[in-house]
Design a protein around this motif. Structure first.
Motif, mmCIF file in Angstrom:
data_model
loop_
_atom_site.group_PDB
_atom_site.id
_atom_site.type_symbol
_atom_site.label_atom_id
_atom_site.label_comp_id
_atom_site.label_asym_id
_atom_site.label_seq_id
_atom_site.Cartn_x
_atom_site.Cartn_y
_atom_site.Cartn_z
ATOM 1 N N GLU A 57 -10.193 -0.374 -7.039
ATOM 2 C CA GLU A 57 -9.990 1.042 -6.770
ATOM 3 C C GLU A 57 -10.048 1.871 -8.056
ATOM 4 O O GLU A 57 -10.715 2.898 -8.117
ATOM 5 C CB GLU A 57 -8.630 1.249 -6.097
ATOM 6 N N ILE A 61 -3.542 -3.463 1.571
ATOM 7 C CA ILE A 61 -2.565 -3.817 0.545
ATOM 8 C C ILE A 61 -3.250 -3.796 -0.813
ATOM 9 O O ILE A 61 -4.480 -3.930 -0.907
ATOM 10 C CB ILE A 61 -1.957 -5.200 0.843
ATOM 11 N N PHE A 62 -2.463 -3.608 -1.868
ATOM 12 C CA PHE A 62 -2.989 -3.530 -3.230
ATOM 13 C C PHE A 62 -2.711 -4.829 -3.988
ATOM 14 O O PHE A 62 -1.691 -5.493 -3.766
ATOM 15 C CB PHE A 62 -2.353 -2.379 -4.002
ATOM 16 N N ARG A 110 -8.037 -3.191 -3.681
ATOM 17 C CA ARG A 110 -7.568 -2.939 -2.315
ATOM 18 C C ARG A 110 -8.145 -3.990 -1.375
ATOM 19 O O ARG A 110 -9.347 -4.255 -1.395
ATOM 20 C CB ARG A 110 -7.978 -1.540 -1.882
ATOM 21 N N PHE A 170 0.836 -1.199 0.000
ATOM 22 C CA PHE A 170 0.000 0.000 0.000
ATOM 23 C C PHE A 170 0.877 1.257 0.000
ATOM 24 O O PHE A 170 0.596 2.237 -0.701
ATOM 25 C CB PHE A 170 -0.911 -0.014 1.226
ATOM 26 N N GLU A 171 1.940 1.233 0.788
ATOM 27 C CA GLU A 171 2.939 2.297 0.798
ATOM 28 C C GLU A 171 4.305 1.644 0.895
ATOM 29 O O GLU A 171 4.479 0.646 1.598
ATOM 30 C CB GLU A 171 2.749 3.261 1.985
#
Length: 407
Positions: A267, A220-221, A285, A71-72
């Motif tokens: 998303e 998380i993606f 997501r 996610f980041e």
């Protein structure tokens, strides 16, 4: 006396003629009996079970490959040059934004900050002296006790001294920032990986490798790759054919084949196509509280991109494939005749084929009794739930159908 005159050869010929006549009579009777039966013994109009189909809503489910993305994600990088003196974290643990991770030797930067602070004090003293001098020259210049040029020079020197103070303060700010950079903090909150540099290593702000990497794993993606052809086909379907968009709920299948318990949502879709692969990226997501999904992991994503409101759900046993691979069904036609028809059935939904073309509301699709059914054959259609009556085939020589002959 007549019997005595009959020769043995003539008697044999008479017996043979009698047997031939008998055989011809039996064959004619058999042919007549076969014509009355209309086929082999025990065969008649087959009974078949059908379902009457009606249009319904069916989700356009797609299963595509996807890859897990954090996610980041952030690299921990030094912004000053120096030796690493200490490391404050344990590799693989969760760190919070702003938490100190490394300490770079601060002595040179502390000295530079002290020097810059002294320069500020010197500049402020010079500014005060030039300001006082300019103030004293003002009344003298007004009464022409000194030249106006001398007064102008004094004012300019006072302004230069004030500018020097500002420059010194900026240098002090820079020195203090560099001093703070000797403590390397976590740029984001997340799980930190292994440290790529140890205590005592020389690092610099221009180096290519980070000190460590932090990734936020919850949420998380999932980056899903979809071909441009499939995307264009979906958009054409959305423009007509009774297909409407829907909110995509995504389910995942993990590399070991198990299902991921959480569901996610799409998303966005990228507005470009990768020229090397011809695919576009959809990003979903997911919640990941147990850190089951890890960056770089390959998964299978299954989701509905739209809903077809004119689809027909046909039991799978009612759909077959011809040698060319086209889907076909057998319908109950006019006069209770079996009629074969091509349909479009590209996917399944549970125990049904989703038929999008080739059927009309109310069509009766045969789903039972298809074993030896041929197109154009006469049939006896009944609803699929009706039990079918099965009789034992008639044996040769069975005389029950014609009791008179039995007698």
């Amino acid at each position: 006396m007549i019997l005595k005159d009959v020769r043995p050869g003539a008697a044999m010929i008479a017996i043979g003629l009698a047997l031939s006549v008998t055989a011809c009579g039996g064959g004619e009777s058999a042919e007549k009996g076969k014509g009355k039966g209309g086929g082999q013994p025990g065969q008649g109009t087959p009974q078949v079970g059908f379902v009457a189909v009606q249009p319904t809503e069916a989700a356009l489910v797609t299963e595509l490959a996807g890859r897990v993305t954090a996610f980041e994600s952030s690299d921990v990088r030094p912004q000053v040059t120096g030796l690493i003196r200490r490391r404050f974290f344990t590799e693989g643990t969760f760190v919070r934004q702003g938490q100190p991770l490394y300490e770079i030797d601060p002595r040179l930067y502390r000295a530079a900050a002290n020097e810059a602070r002294a320069n500020v004090a010197s500049a402020e003293a010079n500014r005060e002296a030039t300001r006082v001098l300019a103030d004293r020259y003002r009344p003298l210049a007004e009464i022409e006790a000194i030249s106006k040029q001398d007064y102008t020079n004094a004012v300019a020197q006072a302004r230069q001294a004030a500018a020097a103070v500002a420059q010194s303060r900026a240098a002090l700010d820079t020195a203090q920032i560099n001093l703070r950079f000797t403590t390397v903090p976590a740029p984001i909150s997340g799980r930190i990986g292994r440290s790529l540099f140890t205590v005592g290593a020389l690092v610099s702000a221009t180096q290519a490798d980070p000190l460590a990497q932090i990734q936020r794993l919850d949420p998380i993606f999932i980056d899903i790759q979809q071909s441009a052809d499939a995307l264009l086909s979906l958009r054409r379907s959305l423009s007509g054919q009774g297909v409407v968009p829907t909110t995509a709920q995504v389910r995942l299948k993990l590399p070991d084949g198990s299902d991921y318990g959480q569901t996610g949502t799409i998303e966005f879709s990228e507005a470009l196509v990768d020229p090397t692969t011809g695919t576009t990226t959809l990003r979903a997501r997911f919640a990941n509280p147990q850190n089951v999904l890890l960056p770089g992991m390959f998964v299978r994503a299954r989701f509905a991109q739209a809903i077809n409101r004119r689809a027909f759900l046909v039991p799978q046993q009612g759909v077959s494939r011809d040698p060319q691979g086209s889907a076909t069904v057998i319908l109950v036609g006019p006069g209770n005749k079996a009629v074969q028809k091509k349909v479009t059935a590209e996917r399944t939904q549970g125990a049904y084929w989703v038929v999008t073309e080739g059927l009309n509301p109310g069509d009766r699709v045969i789903v039972q009794g298809l074993g030896k059914l041929r197109p154009g054959q006469s049939i006896k259609p009944v609803p699929a739930a009706t039990p079918q009556r099965v009789e034992a085939p008639k044996q040769d020589g069975d005389q029950t159908q014609n009791p008179q002959k039995a007698g």
